[in-house]
Write an enzyme that holds these catalytic residues in place. Structure first.
Site, mmCIF file in Angstrom:
data_model
loop_
_atom_site.group_PDB
_atom_site.id
_atom_site.type_symbol
_atom_site.label_atom_id
_atom_site.label_comp_id
_atom_site.label_asym_id
_atom_site.label_seq_id
_atom_site.Cartn_x
_atom_site.Cartn_y
_atom_site.Cartn_z
ATOM 1 N N CYS A 13 5.621 0.173 -10.308
ATOM 2 C CA CYS A 13 6.066 -0.398 -9.042
ATOM 3 C C CYS A 13 7.553 -0.722 -9.114
ATOM 4 O O CYS A 13 8.018 -1.316 -10.082
ATOM 5 C CB CYS A 13 5.256 -1.664 -8.761
ATOM 6 S SG CYS A 13 5.650 -2.477 -7.209
ATOM 7 N N CYS A 20 2.862 -8.561 -8.072
ATOM 8 C CA CYS A 20 2.773 -7.208 -8.631
ATOM 9 C C CYS A 20 1.661 -7.143 -9.686
ATOM 10 O O CYS A 20 1.594 -7.982 -10.580
ATOM 11 C CB CYS A 20 4.106 -6.807 -9.250
ATOM 12 S SG CYS A 20 4.189 -5.064 -9.734
ATOM 13 N N HIS A 31 6.386 3.182 2.658
ATOM 14 C CA HIS A 31 7.507 3.468 3.552
ATOM 15 C C HIS A 31 8.065 2.208 4.203
ATOM 16 O O HIS A 31 7.324 1.266 4.489
ATOM 17 C CB HIS A 31 7.065 4.428 4.656
ATOM 18 C CG HIS A 31 6.686 5.781 4.173
ATOM 19 N ND1 HIS A 31 5.431 6.063 3.669
ATOM 20 C CD2 HIS A 31 7.393 6.923 4.100
ATOM 21 C CE1 HIS A 31 5.380 7.335 3.323
ATOM 22 N NE2 HIS A 31 6.561 7.879 3.564
ATOM 23 N N CYS A 54 2.860 -0.811 -6.037
ATOM 24 C CA CYS A 54 1.478 -1.073 -6.433
ATOM 25 C C CYS A 54 0.705 -1.605 -5.225
ATOM 26 O O CYS A 54 1.283 -1.972 -4.203
ATOM 27 C CB CYS A 54 1.430 -2.078 -7.586
ATOM 28 S SG CYS A 54 1.804 -3.781 -7.104
ATOM 29 N N CYS A 57 1.752 -5.298 -4.078
ATOM 30 C CA CYS A 57 3.058 -5.338 -3.410
ATOM 31 C C CYS A 57 2.993 -4.646 -2.050
ATOM 32 O O CYS A 57 3.614 -5.096 -1.086
ATOM 33 C CB CYS A 57 4.133 -4.723 -4.297
ATOM 34 S SG CYS A 57 4.561 -5.740 -5.730
#
Length: 95
Positions: A13, A20, A31, A54, A57
């Site tokens: 990540c 995380c 995106h 990940c 996140c």
């Protein structure tokens, strides 16, 4: 699936929020959202504007979970992740 999206598989990540999970098996390309990036219903932005992210996140970035995180803090982490991902894509020779 594009080469850029496929390249996320197995990567670490790049967003790295406190939530995380560090699990490379959950990494996808997350995106950037926003009308200025031509994002809309059913339409993703250009894959260059995505970060290796990940599951946890990605949940925070898309505001599905971790809502106690400041929105601007999450946005900055995501944007920095996008920049780091672009560098990795360049190193891989994908872009």
């Amino acid at each position: 699936m594009s080469k850029i999206r496929e390249s996320a598989r197995g990567e670490h990540c790049t967003v790295r929020l406190p939530c995380c999970n560090g699990n490379t098996e959950t990494t996808v390309l997350a995106h950037i959202n926003g009308i200025r990036f031509k994002h809309g219903t059913g339409k993703k932005v250009n894959d260059l504007l995505g970060a290796y992210c990940c599951f946890n996140c990605h949940q925070a970035v898309d505001r599905r979970d971790y809502l106690d995180y400041d929105k601007d803090f999450v946005k900055l982490a995501h944007y920095e992740g996008v920049m780091e991902t672009i560098m990795k894509l360049s190193e891989k020779g994908i872009i």
